[in-house]
Design an enzyme around this catalytic site. Structure first.
Site, PDB file in Angstrom:
ATOM      1  N   ARG A   1       0.754  -1.179  -0.181  1.00 28.84           N
ATOM      2  CA  ARG A   1       0.147  -0.060   0.006  1.00 28.84           C
ATOM      3  C   ARG A   1       0.813   1.283   0.034  1.00 28.84           C
ATOM      4  O   ARG A   1       0.354   2.300  -0.324  1.00 28.84           O
ATOM      5  CB  ARG A   1      -1.011   0.000   1.243  1.00 28.84           C
TER       6      ARG A   1
ATOM      7  N   ASP B   1       5.700  -1.147  11.809  1.00 29.17           N
ATOM      8  CA  ASP B   1       5.265   0.089  11.089  1.00 29.17           C
ATOM      9  C   ASP B   1       4.474   1.080  11.841  1.00 29.17           C
ATOM     10  O   ASP B   1       3.687   1.552  11.558  1.00 29.17           O
ATOM     11  CB  ASP B   1       4.336  -0.310   9.842  1.00 29.17           C
TER      12      ASP B   1
ATOM     13  N   ARG C   1      25.375  23.180   4.832  1.00 26.85           N
ATOM     14  CA  ARG C   1      25.407  21.564   4.436  1.00 26.85           C
ATOM     15  C   ARG C   1      26.282  20.819   5.418  1.00 26.85           C
ATOM     16  O   ARG C   1      27.116  21.290   6.168  1.00 26.85           O
ATOM     17  CB  ARG C   1      25.532  21.629   3.080  1.00 26.85           C
TER      18      ARG C   1
ATOM     19  N   SER D   1      33.358  42.562  -1.690  1.00 30.46           N
ATOM     20  CA  SER D   1      32.439  41.691  -2.547  1.00 30.46           C
ATOM     21  C   SER D   1      32.907  41.337  -3.886  1.00 30.46           C
ATOM     22  O   SER D   1      33.719  41.854  -4.529  1.00 30.46           O
ATOM     23  CB  SER D   1      31.083  42.976  -2.765  1.00 30.46           C
TER      24      SER D   1
HETATM   25  C1  UD1 Z   1      -2.243  -5.470  11.218  1.00 29.22           C
HETATM   26  C2  UD1 Z   1      -3.096  -6.321  12.254  1.00 29.22           C
HETATM   27  C3  UD1 Z   1      -4.450  -5.794  12.335  1.00 29.22           C
HETATM   28  C4  UD1 Z   1      -4.066  -4.428  13.282  1.00 29.22           C
HETATM   29  C5  UD1 Z   1      -2.894  -3.502  12.313  1.00 29.22           C
HETATM   30  C6  UD1 Z   1      -2.467  -2.629  13.366  1.00 29.22           C
HETATM   31  C7  UD1 Z   1      -2.929  -8.774  11.182  1.00 29.22           C
HETATM   32  C8  UD1 Z   1      -3.172  -9.834  10.467  1.00 29.22           C
HETATM   33  N1  UD1 Z   1      -3.725  -7.532  11.033  1.00 29.22           N
HETATM   34  O1  UD1 Z   1      -2.845  -5.096   9.977  1.00 29.22           O
HETATM   35  O2  UD1 Z   1      -5.386  -6.375  13.153  1.00 29.22           O
HETATM   36  O3  UD1 Z   1      -5.160  -3.530  13.347  1.00 29.22           O
HETATM   37  O4  UD1 Z   1      -1.847  -4.448  11.780  1.00 29.22           O
HETATM   38  O5  UD1 Z   1      -1.646  -1.587  12.652  1.00 29.22           O
HETATM   39  O6  UD1 Z   1      -1.850  -8.884  11.998  1.00 29.22           O
HETATM   40  N2  UD1 Z   1       4.447  -8.464   8.351  1.00 29.22           N
HETATM   41  C9  UD1 Z   1       5.262  -9.524   8.400  1.00 29.22           C
HETATM   42  N3  UD1 Z   1       5.129 -10.530   7.620  1.00 29.22           N
HETATM   43  C10 UD1 Z   1       4.054 -10.739   6.882  1.00 29.22           C
HETATM   44  C11 UD1 Z   1       2.979  -9.753   6.905  1.00 29.22           C
HETATM   45  C12 UD1 Z   1       3.151  -8.742   7.544  1.00 29.22           C
HETATM   46  O7  UD1 Z   1       6.175  -9.569   9.031  1.00 29.22           O
HETATM   47  O8  UD1 Z   1       3.863 -11.799   6.141  1.00 29.22           O
HETATM   48  C13 UD1 Z   1       4.749  -7.232   9.139  1.00 29.22           C
HETATM   49  C14 UD1 Z   1       4.629  -6.006   8.334  1.00 29.22           C
HETATM   50  O9  UD1 Z   1       6.088  -5.718   7.647  1.00 29.22           O
HETATM   51  C15 UD1 Z   1       4.136  -4.941   9.382  1.00 29.22           C
HETATM   52  C16 UD1 Z   1       3.439  -5.728  10.347  1.00 29.22           C
HETATM   53  O10 UD1 Z   1       3.745  -7.094  10.111  1.00 29.22           O
HETATM   54  O11 UD1 Z   1       5.391  -4.438   9.952  1.00 29.22           O
HETATM   55  C17 UD1 Z   1       1.947  -5.622  10.188  1.00 29.22           C
HETATM   56  O12 UD1 Z   1       1.429  -5.825   8.693  1.00 29.22           O
HETATM   57  P1  UD1 Z   1       0.670  -4.877   8.179  1.00 29.22           P
HETATM   58  O13 UD1 Z   1       0.435  -5.575   6.527  1.00 29.22           O
HETATM   59  O14 UD1 Z   1       0.613  -3.643   8.181  1.00 29.22           O
HETATM   60  O15 UD1 Z   1      -0.845  -5.492   8.829  1.00 29.22           O
HETATM   61  P2  UD1 Z   1      -2.072  -4.505   8.760  1.00 29.22           P
HETATM   62  O16 UD1 Z   1      -2.894  -4.906   7.623  1.00 29.22           O
HETATM   63  O17 UD1 Z   1      -1.642  -3.361   9.072  1.00 29.22           O
HETATM   64 CA    CA Z   2       0.076  -1.885   9.287  1.00 26.78          CA
END
Ligand code: UD1
Ligand code: CA
Length: 430
Positions: free
Chosen positions: A14, A101, A307, A377
């Site tokens: 996303r 995240d 910088r 200058s």
């Molecule tokens: C997830 C939760 C959701 C919650 C939300 C909060 C699940 C199924 N859902 O959804 O209930 O409300 O977080 O922010 O957990 N990740 C992995 N491996 C994977 C997929 C994801 O390590 O295979 C990690 C991602 O890198 C990320 C975290 O897990 O840091 C959450 O994944 P993300 O896809 O953002 O989950 P959400 O849809 O936000």
């Molecule tokens: Ca998330």
């Protein structure tokens, strides 16, 4: 003792970016850093689970942190957050799990969850627009399950209590429950969130720790990244103001989380301060940019740019002056100059339009200017040049050779004035 597992293996689709989601920055740092810092504040066993762009994220983490374990999710067989936790090898009996995240997460909240004793616990918050979050299904006070947005019924979608993505588990419960996860859901993924229903079904205690929507917000898109940064900036500036920094219209400035201020500093509107900058007893006037530089007892701007690898002490830098990789001590450069690869010493005055010509098209060269030099200058200093103490450079000069102390340097063409030329050329108007 507690182990912390940070899930950061997701694709971050996303975000619509080639850069892995957790490496997108908030206040100058990849957002995974904030999760790692919150985790390391409470545990010496911090494990990050990676898969997508794993090498790139691991390289960043290894450069930035000590005492961190990076693991790989078996994503082909076990996609989803449930698959991520399967990859972890926690050393301690209490296991706190964080999403990677959540850039606003703080260690106080993580500590609170680590102190929970139940088999499984989750963090929740209330959100009037819970779009994208898993909904928390309760029966009275009892948490029963988490239902993902994509799997939720119309009624469940109305629930405003959501799962934040921070969990605390008893390791034995985790070991017994993980083999029972399945991928029978809309995304065909293994969900860590299903562990909550498994705990409830097994008659285990499940607790929910309520947090606030800001601290726990998850970033899935660039719009959410901007929101997270807005909150993070506000928090950061409040801390610096408490520490004694004066900020005029603070919401208009951007400050890197790695920048430090010491003693009383003043920041006017529209200022950007990047990287590991250090600002000591200094004033940064409106719309100036400081990038990984040091300012001590100095005043810059408005509209100055300092910088990286620059250090200014007791100096005053005015509008439209750019300074790069230079050390200035007790220097005044009031207007419209470029000073790069230079060392300039006390009492030296740099006139408007002065330029260090530091690049010859192939290599960069240094300019060294001593004490009490007066640079007229519109002077160009063609590096490498060393100008000793007490030299006067006439306006409009091009300096290519090292002068001696006490010299006047004058390299402009002598002026020629031709009497009556104007009228001859344009014709005299009566
Ligand atoms: C997830 C939760 C959701 C919650 C939300 C909060 C699940 C199924 N859902 O959804 O209930 O409300 O977080 O922010 O957990 N990740 C992995 N491996 C994977 C997929 C994801 O390590 O295979 C990690 C991602 O890198 C990320 C975290 O897990 O840091 C959450 O994944 P993300 O896809 O953002 O989950 P959400 O849809 O936000
Ligand atoms: Ca998330």
């Amino acid at each position: 003792m507690v182990s912390v597992v940070i899930m950061a293996a997701g694709a971050g689709t996303r975000m619509k970016s080639d850069r892995p989601k957790v490496l997108h920055t908030v206040s100058g740092r990849p957002m995974i850093d904030y999760a790692v810092m919150a985790a390391q504040a409470i545990s010496e066993d911090v494990q990050v689970v990676l898969y997508h762009e794993a090498d790139r994220i691991e390289a960043h983490l290894m450069d930035t942190f000590k005492n961190l374990t990076c693991l790989r999710q078996d994503h082909a067989r076990f996609p989803g957050t449930g698959g991520a936790i399967m990859a972890a090898k926690p050393r301690h009996d209490r296991v706190v799990v964080l999403n990677g995240d959540m850039p606003l997460i703080d260690s106080d909240f993580v500590r609170k969850l680590s102190e929970v004793k139940s088999a499984a616990s989750l963090s929740t918050f209330c959100h009037p627009e819970p779009q994208g979050y898993g909904r928390v299904i309760t029966d009275g006070d009892r948490v029963e399950a988490i239902v993902e947005q994509k799997d939720a019924s119309a009624d469940q979608l109305l629930i405003q209590t959501v799962n934040a993505g921070v969990y605390s588990f008893d390791r034995r419960f985790l070991e017994s429950a993980l083999p029972r996860l399945n991928n029978h859901n809309a995304q065909k993924e293994y969900y860590i969130t299903d562990l909550i229903a498994l705990a409830t079904e097994a008659g285990e205690a499940v607790t929910a720790v309520m947090g606030d929507a800001l601290t726990l917000m998850g970033v899935n898109s660039k719009a959410e990244l901007a929101q997270a940064e807005t909150h993070h900036q506000a928090r950061l500036k409040e801390l610096w103001m408490k520490a004694g920094v004066i900020m005029r219209l603070p919401e208009t400035s951007w400050i890197d989380s790695r920048t430090v201020f010491e003693e009383e500093c003043e920041i006017e509107p529209g200022v950007v301060i990047k990287g590991h900058s250090r600002i000591v007893r200094s004033t940064i006037k409106a719309h100036s940019v400081v990038e990984s530089a040091e300012l001590i007892d100095s005043q810059i701007g408005p509209m100055a740019r300092i910088r990286p690898e620059s250090a200014l002490k007791d100096s005053q830098i005015g509008n439209f002056v750019e300074i790069k990789k230079s050390t200035l001590t007790g220097v005044k450069a009031g207007h419209l100059s470029y000073l790069g690869d230079a060392t300039i010493d006390e009492g030296t005055n740099v006139g408007a339009g002065t330029i260090t010509c530091n690049y010859d098209g192939k290599a960069k060269h240094r300019t060294t200017i001593g004490k009490g030099v007066f640079i007229g200058s519109d002077t160009q200093i063609v590096a490498p040049v060393t100008i000793p103490d007490r030299v006067l450079i006439a306006a409009g000069s091009t300096v290519t050779k090292d002068p001696k102390s006490g010299d006047l340097v004058l390299s402009r063409t002598p002026q020629k004035s031709i009497a009556g030329f104007f009228d001859r050329f344009f014709g005299s108007k009566s």
